[in-house]
Structure formats: structure tokens, C-alpha cells
Design an enzyme around this catalytic site. Structure first.
Site, PDB file in Angstrom:
ATOM      1  N   LYS A 113       0.828  -1.213   0.000  1.00 17.34           N
ATOM      2  CA  LYS A 113       0.000   0.000   0.000  1.00 17.34           C
ATOM      3  C   LYS A 113       0.868   1.271   0.000  1.00 17.34           C
ATOM      4  O   LYS A 113       0.442   2.313  -0.466  1.00 17.34           O
ATOM      5  CB  LYS A 113      -0.912   0.034   1.218  1.00 17.34           C
ATOM      6  CG  LYS A 113      -1.868  -1.145   1.381  1.00 17.34           C
ATOM      7  CD  LYS A 113      -3.106  -1.008   0.522  1.00 17.34           C
ATOM      8  CE  LYS A 113      -4.154  -2.073   0.791  1.00 17.34           C
ATOM      9  NZ  LYS A 113      -3.750  -3.450   0.491  1.00 17.34           N
TER      10      LYS A 113
HETATM   11  C1  LIG Z   1      -4.091  -4.583  -0.303  1.00 20.52           C
HETATM   12  C2  LIG Z   1      -3.262  -5.791  -0.362  1.00 20.52           C
HETATM   13  C3  LIG Z   1      -3.430  -6.776  -1.372  1.00 20.52           C
HETATM   14  C4  LIG Z   1      -4.520  -6.678  -2.417  1.00 20.52           C
HETATM   15  O1  LIG Z   1      -4.294  -5.687  -3.379  1.00 20.52           O
HETATM   16  P1  LIG Z   1      -5.461  -5.176  -4.334  1.00 20.52           P
HETATM   17  O2  LIG Z   1      -4.913  -4.028  -5.071  1.00 20.52           O
HETATM   18  O3  LIG Z   1      -6.580  -4.776  -3.392  1.00 20.52           O
HETATM   19  O4  LIG Z   1      -5.871  -6.302  -5.205  1.00 20.52           O
HETATM   20  C5  LIG Z   1      -2.571  -7.857  -1.376  1.00 20.52           C
HETATM   21  N1  LIG Z   1      -1.617  -8.014  -0.438  1.00 20.52           N
HETATM   22  C6  LIG Z   1      -1.432  -7.107   0.554  1.00 20.52           C
HETATM   23  C7  LIG Z   1      -0.372  -7.348   1.572  1.00 20.52           C
HETATM   24  C8  LIG Z   1      -2.236  -5.968   0.631  1.00 20.52           C
HETATM   25  O5  LIG Z   1      -2.041  -5.078   1.622  1.00 20.52           O
END
Ligand SMILES: *Cc1c(COP(=O)(O)O)cnc(C)c1O
Length: 497
Positions: A113
Site C-alpha cells: 500500500k
Molecule cells: C491490499 C493488499 C493486497 C490486495 O491488493 P489489491 O490491489 O486490493 O488487489 C494484497 N496483499 C497485501 C499485503 C495488501 O495489503
């Protein structure tokens, strides 16, 4: 370059408008009206630049209303060498001849993120300065853990912004809680809510939509915005690292310029994999887009059958950031692949809201099948994969990444496709120490999360990110607990209004 809405094609706004508004008034998501193109020569040239240079080259194609100075300010502020643990920002780690891991967790909170939330605050504050003169942006976040911390780190001390995060008092892990309550910065606040995540979320929503509060905000030159994952300002930074990964695959000898790579993405809200789709549409030689899910396999079924059906069990898994049954960003893909048919998208989304499911037209489904592959794996296989991967390559991956590794191996087994592949790694393994440790040994001595970090380190030797290692000694700055009904007052108090 203009932006329109997936549910109303007559809308035409600038990128700054799209980023400040976040979501379109009729509920659609903002998408670019055309996808900018890059050539192999461009890729070659971009490959000679550091990550910040690569980011500017890609972002300027989408954010055409930003000046060069503005883009410089945003990108240099976001991807500082001091906040990432790798100079390459999103480095590739080649684990075998055909497989490279794209480490998207080198940022301040050790999860992917950060790649978007380090940049979004800058994009938002510059966008707001273009569209809302003399207004301070107030970000309210309800979090079940990871997004809150990543948003706090991103918005910390960014000019003209103020951020307040609400979390459920008993709904986050001790590590997640400390990550938030020890947050530094002059424009940040954190407050616990008596209740669960839904209480925090609905409390934030009712503040957003309260007309009295809106009026009070306007009088004080303040405006709400959200750091939500459907904001275009969170998606566009993600396109950059797929272009960058392609450059690095050429550089590390996995590919010759022009040859295709496949991409595997552990998926929840469909943002990360959608960014890879945009990179492919721009001209980056990407072959298959492989969507990996955990037991919440609604996307696997959709990509295989053309029917999206959220009426199913919800599982709490060892990869919690992918425990999602409504993948919001899929709407953007449907818009593009339906030939930008807003009426068709409206119908699917209405059906999803009314009955929890929809089936796409055959023509659209054919296009999906051509581009995407999908698979899923449960917690037992996820953990087995962590162990196998560690034994085989001495590479420790987290639970989310392990889902992707497993789905990739299954795909290769079924298809025999030997295309060099990039696997997106979305979290540092120490963020999920309990699950990762239990994948490696059945004889765990620790009883709390912090000693599990030490135990995992003793067992694997993998470096512990300093920001997690030092967490338990940091000063707690925010210890307020409030009720759902009192959230608005907490906001007023923070803003002195
Ligand atoms: C948010 C997140 C995901 C999923 O990503 P998307 O863009 O929502 O598909 C996968 N792994 C982690 C560790 C995340 O924080």
C-alpha cells in the site's frame, strides 16, 4: 488527457478533478478516456533512469494537467531514499531462471500500500490547490489495520493536509495498533472506536455526508477527501512499478527488450492487477495477467466463468488483506473491455447491488479470457508454499505473496507456459510473523507478536525491518477511545473548529 466515469461517459474532467473527487457523483469510478502509449525505445530510455525518473515519465502521460515542477515535487517527496529500504524502491529479486519477485513492500509500513499511499497525499494536495483554492484537505480513514498506518505515513507532514484515522479498539493486532498509536508527524491523529470495523466505517461515512458538518468545513476553508483505494491517485502510481519491473527484467537478463513477461498478482480489490493491465495496454510487453486469490475465490470463478457471484461464505484467512468479496476496481476493467459501454457497466453494477451477482456478455468474457488467468489456494497450501520456497530458494515470503507463488506454479503445471514471470510480493514476511512462523515450524515458543518476530528471525536469518523491530520501544502518542456517536467531535477537536 481527460477522465470520465465508468457509469457516465458524458463526464470529462481533468486528472486533478478526478483525484480530488475520488469517486464520481453517480457512483462510477474515474478512468482515463484514452490509454497513453509508450514504445520499446521509450522503455529502453526509461530503464536508464532511477525509480523517481521512471515514475515521472509514466505519470506525466496520465497527469497532463500537472506541471513538471509539480510532478517533481510529488515524486521526489514520495519516493525518498530515506523512507524505502531499497534504493531501487521496488526491486526485483530473481529467485530462478524464469521467476522474479517484485518486492513492493520496501516502504515505511512494509506493505505494498505504501507504493501508492506515499504518493497519493502529494497528488491530492497539488490537485486540491488547482481545484479548491485556499482549502486544507482533511482525510478521514476507517481502518481494519494496514491501510490506516500506510495512510498516516503517507500524509505525515504533507502541506495543506490533515489526517485522522479511526480503528476498532479490539479489532486490530497489537503490532498494527502500536504502528498507528506511535505515529509521528504534526498533522496526524489516531483514535480508537468502541465497536468493530463496520462501526468505524459507517461513522466516517456519516461524517462525510452530514450537511451541517460540510457547512462548518466550508466556513473554515476545509474539505474532506478520502484515501480510499478506488481513487485514481492510488491506481496511477501502481502502473509505474510494472513498467519499472519490465525494465529490470531486461536489465537482469531474464528477457530481451520486446519479449513478453507474465505477471502474477495476489489480488483483493483488483487494484494492483488492474495497474498491470494498464501497463500492458500502454505497450509494455506483458503476456498473461495471472490473478491469485485465497479461499475468498470470487475472482477466480469470475475470470473462469464470466459470472461474478458474491453470495458465498466469507473466510478469514492467513492473507487477510485479500479477504474481500467485492473487488471494486474490476468495474474499471469492465468499462474498458466493453468498449467503454457505460450503460452495460451500470447494468452489471445494479445487478451486483440488487442480487450480489452478474454475468458479463460473451464478447466481453472472450476478451477477459484472452488476457487473464486465475487460480486460488487455501491457508494450508499457502503455508506449505512458504516452507517450500524457503527450503528451495532460501527466500522468505509472506502469506499474500505465497498465494501468488502457488497459483503461478499451478499455472505453469497446467499450461507449460515458460514465459519469464514477475510475481508481485505485497508484504514483508514480518508483518505476518505468526502465520509465517507457523508455516516453518510447529514448535513455536513465543506467545506474543513481538517475540514471534525475534523467533522468526532466529529461525530464518531474514532481516527484520527496523521500523517493526523498534516499534515496541516507541512512545505512544494517541490513546483516546471514543464512541461512534462522538466521532464528529473528535474531528472538530483535532481541527480546532
Ligand atoms: C491490499 C493488499 C493486497 C490486495 O491488493 P489489491 O490491489 O486490493 O488487489 C494484497 N496483499 C497485501 C499485503 C495488501 O495489503
Amino acid at each position: 488527457m481527460y477522465y470520465t466515469s465508468t457509469r457516465d461517459k458524458s463526464i470529462r474532467i481533468s486528472s486533478a478533478e478526478a483525484i480530488t473527487r475520488g469517486i464520481s457523483a453517480e457512483g462510477g469510478l474515474f478512468v482515463p478516456t484514452e490509454i497513453p502509449q509508450i514504445t520499446l525505445d521509450d522503455i529502453k530510455r526509461i530503464g536508464t533512469l532511477p525509480y523517481t525518473g521512471r515514475a515521472k515519465e509514466i505519470l506525466k502521460l496520465y497527469l497532463t494537467d500537472f506541471t513538471e515542477d509539480e510532478l517533481n515535487y510529488c515524486v521526489e517527496g514520495a519516493y525518498k531514499k530515506t523512507s524505502f529500504s531499497s534504493e531501487k524502491i521496488a526491486p526485483l529479486y530473481k529467485i530462478s531462471d524464469k521467476e522474479s519477485i517484485l518486492e513492493l513492500w520496501r516502504g515505511p509500513t512494509c506493505a505494498f500500500k505504501d507504493m501508492a499511499l506515499q504518493l497519493l497525499p502529494y497528488l491530492l494536495s497539488v490537485s486540491a490547490s488547482k481545484t479548491l483554492k485556499d482549502t486544507k484537505i482533511v482525510i478521514l480513514v476507517a481502518t481494519s489495520g494496514d491501510t490506516g498506518k500506510a495512510a498516516l505515513e503517507g500524509f505525515k507532514d504533507v502541506e495543506n493536509t490533515q489526517i485522522l484515522v479511526f480503528y476498532p479498539v479490539d479489532g486490530v493486532s497489537p503490532m498494527q495498533k502500536l504502528q498507528m498509536t506511535t505515529q509521528e508527524g504534526n498533522n496526524v491523529s489516531v483514535c480508537a472506536i468502541k465497536g468493530n470495523f463496520d462501526d468505524a466505517q459507517s461513522g466516517v461515512k456519516s461524517i462525510f455526508t452530514n450537511s451541517e458538518i460540510k457547512k462548518k468545513f466550508a466556513e473554515n476553508h476545509l474539505a474532506f477527501s478520502s484515501a480510499n483505494s478506488i481513487n485514481w491517485g492510488r491506481l496511477v502510481p501502481q502502473i509505474v512499478y510494472y513498467v519499472s519491473a519490465y525494465c529490470d527484467m531486461v536489465e537482469n537478463g531474464s528477457l530481451n527488450l520486446g519479449e513478453e513477461m507474465n505477471v502474477v498478482v495476489p489480488t483483493g480489490n483488483f487494484g494492483n492487477i488492474l495497474a498491470a493491465y494498464y501497463a500492458k495496454r500502454m505497450g509494455v510487453p506483458i503476456g498473461k495477467l495471472i490473478c491469485a486469490s485465497n479461499s475468498n475465490n470470487v475472482l477466480t470463478d469470475f475470470l473462469k466463468t464470466g459470472t461474478y457471484d458474491k453470495n458465498r461464505n466469507f473466510y478469514c484467512t492467513a492473507s487477510p488483506s485479500m479477504d474481500i468479496l467485492i473487488s471494486s476496481n474490476l468495474e474499471r476493467l469492465l468499462f474498458h473491455l466493453s468498449g467503454e459501454n457505460d450503460a452495460e457497466v451500470r447494468e452489471y453494477m445494479k445487478s451486483l447491488a440488487d442480487s450480489g451477482k452478474y454475468t458479463v456478455e460473451q464478447k466481453l468474457f472472450e476478451k477477459i479470457k484472452e488476457l487473464f488467468r486465475a487460480g486460488y489456494c487455501d491457508d494450508a497450501l499457502t503455508k506449505a508454499t512458504i516452507k517450500e520456497n524457503f527450503d528451495k530458494y532460501h527466500y522468505l515470503c509472506d502469506t499474500h505473496t505465497a498465494v501468488a507463488v502457488r497459483v503461478y506454479e499451478d499455472y505453469v503445471g497446467e499450461s507449460g507456459d515458460n514465459t519469464p514471470t514477475v510475481i508481485a510480493s505485497t508484504a514483508n514476511p514480518y508483518k505476518f510473523s505468526a502465520s509465517v512462523l507457523s508455516a516453518l515450524t510447529s514448535n513455536i515458543k513465543s506467545t506474543d507478536e513481538f517475540s514471534m518476530v525475534d523467533e522468526l528471525h532466529a529461525l530464518t536469518g531474514a532481516p527484520v525491518p527496523p521500523q517493526l523491530a523498534t516499534l515496541k520501544d516507541k512512545k505512544v502518542r494517541f490513546s483516546d477511545v471514543t464512541t461512534k456517536d462522538d466521532m464528529a467531535n473528535v474531528v472538530f477537536k483535532m481541527l480546532n473548529i
